[in-house]
Scaffold this active site. Structure first.
Site, PDB file in Angstrom:
ATOM      1  N   THR A 146      49.009  93.013  16.108  1.00  9.21           N
ATOM      2  CA  THR A 146      48.997  94.253  16.896  1.00  9.21           C
ATOM      3  C   THR A 146      50.148  95.166  16.505  1.00  9.21           C
ATOM      4  O   THR A 146      49.971  96.384  16.352  1.00  9.21           O
ATOM      5  CB  THR A 146      49.069  93.911  18.401  1.00  9.21           C
ATOM      6  OG1 THR A 146      47.988  93.049  18.745  1.00  9.21           O
ATOM      7  CG2 THR A 146      48.989  95.176  19.232  1.00  9.21           C
ATOM      8  N   GLU A 180      40.962  80.011  14.541  1.00  4.58           N
ATOM      9  CA  GLU A 180      41.501  79.267  15.675  1.00  4.58           C
ATOM     10  C   GLU A 180      40.953  77.856  15.662  1.00  4.58           C
ATOM     11  O   GLU A 180      39.747  77.638  15.446  1.00  4.58           O
ATOM     12  CB  GLU A 180      41.153  79.965  17.001  1.00  4.58           C
ATOM     13  CG  GLU A 180      41.866  81.298  17.184  1.00  4.58           C
ATOM     14  CD  GLU A 180      41.626  81.884  18.568  1.00  4.58           C
ATOM     15  OE1 GLU A 180      40.839  81.287  19.318  1.00  4.58           O
ATOM     16  OE2 GLU A 180      42.240  82.924  18.886  1.00  4.58           O
ATOM     17  N   SER A 208      48.570  88.179  23.617  1.00  2.37           N
ATOM     18  CA  SER A 208      47.508  87.924  22.651  1.00  2.37           C
ATOM     19  C   SER A 208      46.306  88.816  22.942  1.00  2.37           C
ATOM     20  O   SER A 208      45.859  88.939  24.088  1.00  2.37           O
ATOM     21  CB  SER A 208      47.096  86.454  22.713  1.00  2.37           C
ATOM     22  OG  SER A 208      45.992  86.218  21.864  1.00  2.37           O
ATOM     23  N   SER A 209      45.777  89.464  21.902  1.00  2.00           N
ATOM     24  CA  SER A 209      44.576  90.289  22.043  1.00  2.00           C
ATOM     25  C   SER A 209      43.373  89.360  22.092  1.00  2.00           C
ATOM     26  O   SER A 209      43.107  88.628  21.150  1.00  2.00           O
ATOM     27  CB  SER A 209      44.448  91.257  20.866  1.00  2.00           C
ATOM     28  OG  SER A 209      45.552  92.115  20.793  1.00  2.00           O
ATOM     29  N   SER A 237      47.101  84.042  16.512  1.00  2.15           N
ATOM     30  CA  SER A 237      47.724  84.654  17.684  1.00  2.15           C
ATOM     31  C   SER A 237      49.235  84.517  17.600  1.00  2.15           C
ATOM     32  O   SER A 237      49.762  83.419  17.385  1.00  2.15           O
ATOM     33  CB  SER A 237      47.204  83.986  18.954  1.00  2.15           C
ATOM     34  OG  SER A 237      47.822  84.542  20.089  1.00  2.15           O
ATOM     35  N   GLY A 238      49.947  85.641  17.755  1.00  3.16           N
ATOM     36  CA  GLY A 238      51.399  85.651  17.689  1.00  3.16           C
ATOM     37  C   GLY A 238      51.969  85.949  16.323  1.00  3.16           C
ATOM     38  O   GLY A 238      53.177  85.956  16.139  1.00  3.16           O
ATOM     39  N   ASN A 291      51.123  82.932  22.201  1.00 10.00           N
ATOM     40  CA  ASN A 291      51.543  84.340  22.210  1.00 10.00           C
ATOM     41  C   ASN A 291      51.527  84.865  23.633  1.00 10.00           C
ATOM     42  O   ASN A 291      50.589  84.606  24.385  1.00 10.00           O
ATOM     43  CB  ASN A 291      50.593  85.177  21.323  1.00 10.00           C
ATOM     44  CG  ASN A 291      51.080  86.602  21.157  1.00 10.00           C
ATOM     45  OD1 ASN A 291      52.180  86.936  21.577  1.00 10.00           O
ATOM     46  ND2 ASN A 291      50.275  87.432  20.535  1.00 10.00           N
ATOM     47  N   GLY A 307      42.530  85.770  14.252  1.00  7.01           N
ATOM     48  CA  GLY A 307      42.507  84.892  13.094  1.00  7.01           C
ATOM     49  C   GLY A 307      41.781  83.597  13.392  1.00  7.01           C
ATOM     50  O   GLY A 307      41.228  83.379  14.480  1.00  7.01           O
TER      51      GLY A 307
END
Length: 1463
Positions: free
Chosen positions: A97, A373, A146-147, A92-93, A143, A371
């Site tokens: 995206t 985690e 974050s998606s 994340s981050g 992030n 990704g």
């Protein structure tokens, strides 16, 4: 990355750090792209120009970029017809995206097509991002956007490679976030956006501050820094409109979102019954009622659905109550279910709006998925995310291993199996049936009494011996799994609740009966079989099925990998955390891919590069005539390396061998340096010895010189004593002489001064007398002149008044004679009609005579032919009779009747003879008649010829009478208009003013002799001019329509100029002919004409063939010359539609304008054209007041000049563009040509010719093009402009290619380009400034860049020296890019110092907000660099007086004015 000498973790990390500091955020590891988030905007690497550069470029040729990966996928799909996929991963981050957006933009750029119904497929896919981000993204610890779901975008393409459809697949939305968030994270964006909506919408949904809602106030973070939720709310609504969501559905969507917030504020307390619950207070009831209103259902039914459960048994239906804790769980379950259904509906709506192509056979999928985690607390979501990454890592490892195999097989080298880490055991641990973790979790969820403790114990018992499963020591419910990226400890507390996927029947029944169609559509009635069956459904099983479908899709496509990396957790630019990045590389499988590469042959070099770098290790291999493969083999054998492999085109080295070869190379270079130093030191020592020896010789010379000086001093003193004595004696004698001389001078001076004073007094008196006499004579002459001047002025004034009154009387008498002129006109018209009738009668008589003559001749010829036939028949009959008679005499017997027979035959012969004689007489008479007829015919022809000549003379007379009549009409019109003006001015002015106004101009007219003389007075002097003219010389007025003769002339002119007429000297014949004809026909002064359109159409038809530069240059020369003539002749008419009475100018009166009009010639514009020639050039022509058609023609001609100029320029650009691509980088074969062969000098010569072959091709194209322009006499001004823009184009192409390709920024390549630029400079010198102009200056960017590449000792240069002395034109961004990309492949020198690089980076950071400064690439200027005024000022005067007309119109009498005749 694979080109590093040391391919291990520290080397990889150092390489990424160096590139990140240079803002090079993309790096290749084989075919894998590593993208490091810069946390700042870099717009210059994503603009349209950059996309154009990467379009179609081979992979690896340009700098690493996300566009290169997308281009490879697209080209593979188009060329091979196989689907491709691009996998974007990272934590994340890391920028997944944004990377996905860039991929979508580039694919839309490659496969975009014309918009359908206002939006294209790619636009809709890109515009769906804001909607999905609003409902699927949230702020996390790492992030701000974050998606919280996985997304796979399938872009479908048709057979032509254009985008024809798309579909979006989503995976595992994090439903638990709706009800539970941790500090400092936020819930999904849509909740905060709705709270920041306009006031009327907030009041409609009964919302308020986010702090007042339970689902939002679990965290203290409500707003994001630098982001406006109100602005994002409006942007989301606009995106919904674009995607195709109606306003009604939008209103329903946000009602559901508001209802979820209100549901979260419903709190329960214990009821009156045991284990029952009711809304706690009025606030809870308010939110319950509001939620029911928003969902359009009954509030009591909603309360029952939350607080009660219905159990159906075979005997009865039992309704039981829930305690407050269970009611809260039911409430959260309802909220999660509603939000999940809402998100699924949005995805389906977007897919249906975009549309899919059922006929598409190929697609490109872009996977944007979470990704690996590993947090402090890891729940069911992290378990599913890491399960997904394990699947993708297995796919990644297999693909990398497959690529290694393909590379080794392609090069045909011996290789053994390479082991790689296979994570199948972890996948079996998670998904295997029946003993996997997901299967055990589903089993636990099916039992009502199962808890997370029982589930954890079941895991401990099942996997206690599994090497990937670890039981923590200090926890009873946690478990640890050893993933490929490390161990992760999961908390199983909420696994059971989060895995349940079924909908509570009470919730289903409540919402399916909602009065809102949208809400009811989210919960459609379940089929009867489904409602009755008790089959369990779980999130884990459904996710496993979706993941397997995704893997099947990826396995059917050709994958491409992009690994996004977050450089730091502070989310700030220019911060590089080594440990964090190394962990991400390990999680992304990059280090595993490098390990697989290192296990085989990690270093691969083409033969050319290997020889170019390590050839000095074995010079005998280069000097011999060996093949490149054999030469590489000899180098490796000489250095004793083992384990390497030599393929078909590359050398494969084991790990560390590249570093060993570099060390050997450095050793050889060091030894060479030591040898050079030893020789230099020897040279310095010898130089010092020679200097010392020379100094010794000099010292000895000085000493000997000193001794000689002492001897010389003694001799000099003796000579000095003698000289002193001599001078003293001379001084005494001279002193006595000067005293005597001075006394004599004083006496002479006094005498001369007395004489001079006496002469001065005499001259002074004489001069005063002369001045007095001159003043008196001047006064006397001035008085006489003034008296004479006054008398002259009075006499002139009276005489001019008398002449003016006489002229006024003549004009009045001429006005009275208008009736007489009209009668003469009528008589002339009758006379013309009578002559016309006589002419027609003569034509008819001549036609009848010709027909009679023809008929008579035909008749005589027929008679002659008949007579000839009769004579021939008679002769034939006579011959037959004679033969018959002879036969009868021969056959007859000798009888008595013989005499009678002879008598009869004799009579018959006599009769036939008589008949023949008569026929001869008849024939003779017929011949005589034929001769007479022929004589008559000749006489008739002579008569007809005379009549024809008479008829032509009559026609000429009629034509002259017509012209005389038209001139008389013109004269009458002019007289009427002049009389009218005269009368108006006579009425408006006093008599004395009228006379004084006319006293400056005198017009004398003689009707008998046809002369006009004009006398004009200007200032005090009188100037007279007299011009003789015939009646045919009266100036014609511009006619409004063309007669038939003019139309025929125009047709002939158009036909003539359509041909290639060539040039007369350096003047185009076509342009000069057109100009003369238009001037003669006075086409510039008519209101309506078609000749201009036809000329423009002729030019347009001629230049349709854009590839023929010869034709284009010919018409550019003609068009520019004609435009120049028009520019210097035409002037805009300020009174085109006014009456004959015009405003007087200050320099000419009424009579002056009349004389000017009478001076005009009907055959041309001025007197020089009356004799068929233009003697004074263009500047001597008077300017013509042009009407609208002429001005429009000039504008159209200007447009055609610019169009032809642009076509010629673009043709040359197309011709040299392929060569420019070859000129920016030296040919790789040059090295082999330099080192192979027995003769080094021959090889050098061949190599030099090979090096400059492409540049010579450009020079040859430029030379041919210049010769074409010179042959067609294109104005040098235009030629200079063309070559200036062409050299600017060369500068842009070469400079941009230099900045985009690192292999071009080398020392040897700089020398190659410098040699090519020298060829261009030599061409400019040969072309001279007349044609080349400032073209050489346009190459300033590439010249300075190449000059920087080839200078030595770059580390010693300061930034000020580089930016002001060496490269003043280049910007800091450009200097920074060249400095960081520079590499020396020849001497091994380094680029500029690190301090200079740091200073450049500081300047770039200070100027980062300027979008213009961020773009380091140049743009090509395709505008037209000149105006009509510039063209007119640059061209010299054109003399068109002696140009011969073309042969097609030379003999035509209508174009006789084109023939040059002497005066």
């Amino acid at each position: 990355m694979t080109k590093l000498s040391y391919l291990h973790e520290p080397g990889v990390l150092q390489n990424l750090k160096i590139r990140y500091e240079l803002n090079e955020i993309y790096t290749y590891t084989g075919n894998i792209l590593i993208a490091i988030n810069p946390f700042q905007r870099l717009p210059h690497i994503y603009d349209a120009h950059m996309m154009q550069q990467y379009k179609g470029a081979p992979f690896g040729e340009l700098s690493p970029h996300v566009f290169a990966v997308a281009d490879v996928a697209y080209r593979a799909m188009v060329n091979e017809g196989k689907s491709n996929s691009i996998l974007v991963s990272g934590e994340s981050g890391a920028g997944k995206t944004e990377t996905t957006k860039m991929l979508m933009r580039y694919l839309a750029f490659l496969g975009g097509r014309t918009a359908t119904e206002g939006r294209t497929v790619e636009q809709q896919v890109l515009e769906s991002n804001p909607v999905l981000e609003a409902f699927g993204n949230a702020k996390t610890v790492r992030n701000n956007n974050s998606s919280r779901f996985g997304k796979f975008v399938e872009i479908q393409f048709d057979k032509q490679g254009r985008i024809s459809g798309a579909a979006i697949r989503t995976y595992l939305l994090e439903r638990s976030r709706v009800c539970q968030i941790s500090n400092p994270e936020r819930n999904y964006h849509c909740f905060y956006l709705l709270c920041a909506a306009p006031q009327e919408e907030v009041e409609r949904y009964k919302l308020g501050n986010p702090k007042s809602f339970h689902y939002l106030n679990q965290s203290t973070c409500y707003e994001l820094v630098g982001i406006s939720d109100a602005h994002d709310y409006l942007a989301t609504r606009r995106a919904m409109d674009i995607v195709g969501i109606s306003a009604k559905d939008q209103e329903a969507i946000f009602r559901v979102v508001a209802a979820i917030l209100h549901i979260g504020n419903i709190v329960f307390a214990k009821g009156k019954e045991v284990d029952s619950s009711v809304p706690k207070d009025d606030t809870a009831k308010f939110h319950l009622k509001t939620a029911a209103e928003l969902l359009m259902c009954d509030p009591l039914a909603l309360e029952d659905a939350l607080c009660k459960r219905v159990m159906i048994t075979p005997e009865e239906v039992i309704k039981r109550s829930l305690d407050p804790q269970s009611a809260l769980i039911s409430r959260d379950g309802l909220a999660k279910t509603i939000y999940s259904r809402l998100f699924d509906w949005l995805v389906d709506k977007i897919n249906s709006s975009i549309g899919q192509d059922p006929n598409s056979k190929s697609l490109i999928g872009v996977l944007d998925i979470y990704g690996f985690e590993s947090f402090k607390n890891n729940s069911f979501e992290q378990f599913c995310i890491n399960f997904t990454n394990e699947k993708l890592q297995q796919h990644f490892n297999q693909h990398v291993f497959k690529m290694e195999q393909e590379e080794y097989t392609k090069e045909e080298i011996d290789w053994s199996y390479i082991e790689f880490v296979d994570n199948q055991d972890v996948l079996d641990l998670i998904e295997k049936k029946p003993g996997g973790i997901i299967a055990l979790l589903d089993e636990a969820c099916m039992f009502p009494k199962s808890t997370h403790e029982t589930f954890a114990n079941k895991l401990y018992q099942t996997f206690k011996t599994h090497k990937r499963f670890v039981k923590p020591k200090l926890s009873r419910t946690d478990f640890t799994i050893s993933h490929y990226a490390g161990e992760v400890q999961y908390q199983s507390d909420h696994f059971l609740d989060k895995n349940k996927d079924y909908v509570v029947p009470e919730h289903q029944d409540l919402l399916s009966t909602s009065k809102c169609p949208f809400v009811a559509g989210l919960f459609p009635p379940l089929p009867e079989e489904t409602s009755k069956s008790s089959k369990f459904s779980s999130i884990g099983s459904r996710f496993k099925v979706q993941l397997q479908q995704l893997m099947d899709t990826l396995n059917s496509t050709e994958p491409h990998y992009i690994r996004c990396v977050k450089p730091n957790n502070l989310l700030k630019p220019a911060v590089f955390e080594n440990a964090n990045i190394m962990q991400q590389l390990r999680c992304g499988g990059v280090l595993e891919a490098i390990r697989i590469s290192c296990a085989g042959y990690p270093t691969r070099r083409p033969f050319f590069e290997f020889l170019n770098r390590f050839g000095l290790l074995a010079t005998e291999a280069l000097e011999g005539n060996y093949d490149e493969k054999v030469a590489c083999q000899k180098i490796m054998e000489k250095k004793g390396l083992q384990g390497y492999q030599i393929g078909k085109t590359k050398v494969f080295l084991r790990a560390g061998q590249m570093a060993e070869l570099d060390a050997r190379r450095a050793e050889v270079i060091n030894n060479a340096a030591k040898t050079i130093q030893r020789r230099i030191q020897t040279h310095i020592a010898r130089k010092r010895f020679i200097a010392l020896r020379e100094a010794t010789v000099i010292l000895q010379s000085v000493c000997r010189g000193r001794l000689a000086c002492k001897v010389f001093d003694g001799m000099k003193k003796e000579a000095a004593a003698l000289k002193i004595q001599k001078n003293l004696r001379r001084y005494g004698a001279r002193k006595a002489y000067k005293k005597l001389h001075l006394s004599a001078l004083v006496l002479q001076t006094g005498l001369r001064a007395m004489a001079a004073h006496k002469e001065f007094r005499y001259k002074k008196q004489t001069k005063a007398s002369v001045i007095i006499q001159a003043r008196w004579r001047c006064h006397k002459a001035a008085s006489y002149y003034k008296k004479l001047k006054r008398g002259t002025i009075k006499a002139q004034t009276r005489w001019r008044g008398r002449i003016a009154r006489r002229e006024l009387r003549k004009l009045k008498m001429a006005a009275r004679d208008t009736g007489a002129l009209k009668e003469a006109k009528d008589k002339l018209e009758k006379h013309v009609e009578e002559l016309t009738w006589r002419l027609q009668l003569e034509k008819r008589l001549r036609t009848d005579l010709e027909e009679a003559k023809t008929h008579e001749v035909t008749k005589l010829q027929n008679s002659l032919q008949e007579m000839q036939k009769k004579v021939e028949e008679t002769n034939a009959l006579l011959i037959k009779e004679r033969e018959a008679a002879k036969k009868a005499i021969a056959d007859a017997p000798p009888v008595i009747k013989e005499t009678q027979v002879l008598v009869e035959d004799t009579k018959k012969i006599e009769s036939l003879t008589a008949e023949v004689e008569s026929l001869k007489d008849s024939l003779q008479s017929e011949k005589q008649r034929a001769n007479e007829s022929e004589q008559k015919s000749n006489e008739f022809q002579a008569t007809s010829e005379e009549r024809r000549k008479n008829l032509e003379e009559t026609e000429k007379k009629v034509q002259q009478l017509h012209e005389s009549l038209s001139r008389l009409e013109e004269k009458l019109t002019n007289l009427e208009s002049e009389n009218q003006v005269l009368r108006q001015q006579a009425v408006s002015m006093a008599p004395n003013k009228f006379l004084s106004g006319r006293s400056r101009s005198i017009l004398q007219r003689s009707a008998d002799s046809g002369h006009i003389s004009v006398e004009t007075k200007a200032s005090i002097d009188l100037h007279s001019a007299s011009i003789n003219r015939d009646p045919s010389e009266v100036e014609e007025k511009p006619q409004k329509s063309l007669n038939e003769k003019q139309q025929e002339n125009q047709e002939l002119l158009i036909r003539c100029v359509a041909q290639h007429l060539g040039f007369s000297g350096n003047r185009p014949i076509a342009a000069c002919t057109i100009y003369k004809c238009l001037l003669q026909w006075r086409s510039f002064e008519v209101e309506r004409t078609s000749v201009f359109d036809r000329i423009i159409q002729t030019i347009g038809n001629a230049i349709e063939t854009q590839d023929n530069n010869n034709i284009l240059a010919y018409w550019l020369s003609n068009a520019s010359t004609l435009l120049l003539l028009l520019q210097r002749t035409l002037k805009a008419s300020g009174a085109a539609g006014m009456a004959p009475q015009r405003r007087r100018s200050s320099s000419a009166t009424l009579f002056g304008r009349m004389t000017q009009s009478f001076r005009g010639s009907p055959q041309g514009v001025n007197l020089s054209l009356m004799n068929g020639s233009i003697s004074g050039g263009v500047d001597t022509l008077r300017q013509v007041e042009a009407k609208y058609p002429a001005l429009l023609f000039k504008q159209q001609l200007t447009a055609y000049v610019e169009k032809i100029y642009g076509m010629i320029r673009d043709n040359l650009k197309k011709e040299i563009s392929p060569l420019l691509g070859l000129c920016i980088q030296a040919p790789r074969t040059s090295r082999a040509s330099l080192v192979k062969g027995s003769s080094r000098s021959v090889a050098n010569t061949v190599a030099q010719q090979t090096l400059i072959a492409h540049w010579q091709g450009i020079v040859k194209s430029l030379g041919n093009f210049l010769n074409t322009l010179k042959t067609n006499h294109v104005p040098p001004f235009l030629v200079r402009k063309v070559f200036t823009q062409i050299f600017s184009f060369i500068n842009v192409q070469l400079f941009n290619s230099l900045l985009l390709r690192r292999e071009c920024c080398s020392f040897s390549n700089g020398e190659y380009v410098k040699a090519g630029l020298a060829e261009l400079e030599h061409w400019c010198y040969k072309a001279t400034d007349e044609y080349a102009g400032s073209a050489w200056d346009e190459l300033k960017h590439i010249r300075q860049a190449i000059g920087f590449l080839v200078i030595h000792q770059k580390p010693k240069k300061t930034l000020d020296e580089i930016s002001h002395d060496l490269c003043p034109v280049l910007s800091i961004q450009q200097l920074y890019r060249i400095s960081t990309m520079y590499w020396d492949d020849k001497y091994g020198t380094h680029s500029v110092s690190s301090d200079v690089i740091s200073n450049m980076r500081v300047l770039m950071t200070e100027d980062s907000n300027n979008a213009v400064s961020n773009s380091f690439l140049l743009d090509d200027d395709s505008s037209i660099p000149f105006s009509v005024d510039d063209l007119s000022k640059s061209m010299e005067q054109i003399d068109i007086s002696d140009i011969e007309p073309p042969p097609l119109i030379r003999e035509n009498s209508g174009f006789s004015f084109l023939l040059p005749r002497s005066d």
